[in-house]
Design a protein around this motif. Structure first.
Motif, short mmCIF file in Angstrom:
data_model
loop_
_atom_site.label_atom_id
_atom_site.label_comp_id
_atom_site.label_asym_id
_atom_site.label_seq_id
_atom_site.Cartn_x
_atom_site.Cartn_y
_atom_site.Cartn_z
N TYR A 133 0.88 -1.13 -0.12
CA TYR A 133 0.00 0.12 -0.03
C TYR A 133 0.95 1.08 0.03
O TYR A 133 1.94 1.32 0.49
N ARG A 178 -3.75 3.43 -0.65
CA ARG A 178 -4.22 2.96 -1.89
C ARG A 178 -3.21 1.54 -2.17
O ARG A 178 -1.98 1.63 -1.61
N GLU A 183 -8.62 6.25 -6.24
CA GLU A 183 -7.68 5.23 -6.28
C GLU A 183 -7.43 4.74 -4.82
O GLU A 183 -7.02 3.69 -4.46
N TYR A 184 -7.85 5.73 -3.85
CA TYR A 184 -7.63 5.31 -2.39
C TYR A 184 -8.74 4.74 -1.70
O TYR A 184 -9.90 5.10 -1.88
N ASP A 185 -8.37 3.66 -1.13
CA ASP A 185 -9.18 2.62 -0.46
C ASP A 185 -9.68 3.10 1.09
O ASP A 185 -10.90 2.84 1.57
N TYR A 186 -8.56 3.47 1.82
CA TYR A 186 -8.73 3.80 3.24
C TYR A 186 -8.58 5.00 3.53
O TYR A 186 -7.40 5.57 2.93
#
Length: 126
Positions: free
Chosen positions: A32, A99, A112-115
């Motif tokens: 990540y 990401r 694109e960033y998940d968290y």
């Protein structure tokens, strides 16, 4: 469970400095990448800095280039944003986000960033 916790925000004077930290858990920096963003009242969230895994250059938004520095301590799973020469227009809630590392021409695309972390308030007085 992935968690990102920002700290280090607060009140600073114009020209002062703050260092933000983003402590990550539940993920590995091997897989990540972390980016820094901010959102000022009434404005859209702005991408500030990230490591571009396409060419390993550090991206800085024009608004912070030369004043902010991105760094990381992989042993601590922590990323930092050193903020110098602060201006009143830097007042915002600052976020870090994670990401999955992919070969992309840009590292600052928010989708694109998940968290995302919960954010830390930075206020710069004039």
């Amino acid at each position: 469970e992935v968690q990102l916790v920002e700290s280090g925000g607060g009140l600073a004077e114009t020209g002062g400095s703050l260092r933000l930290s983003c402590a990550a858990s539940g993920l590995s920096f091997d897989n990540y990448a972390i980016g820094w963003f901010r959102q000022a009242p009434g404005k859209e969230r702005e991408g500030l800095s990230c490591i571009n895994t396409h060419d390993w250059n550090t991206y800085y938004a024009d608004s912070v280039k030369g004043r902010f520095t991105f760094s990381s301590d992989n042993a601590k799973n922590t990323v930092y944003l050193q903020m110098d020469s602060l201006k009143p227009e830097d007042t915002a809630v600052y976020y870090c986000a994670a990401r999955v590392k992919r070969d992309r021409p840009s590292c600052i695309l928010q989708f694109e960033y998940d968290y995302w972390g919960q954010g830390t308030q930075v206020t710069v007085s004039s």
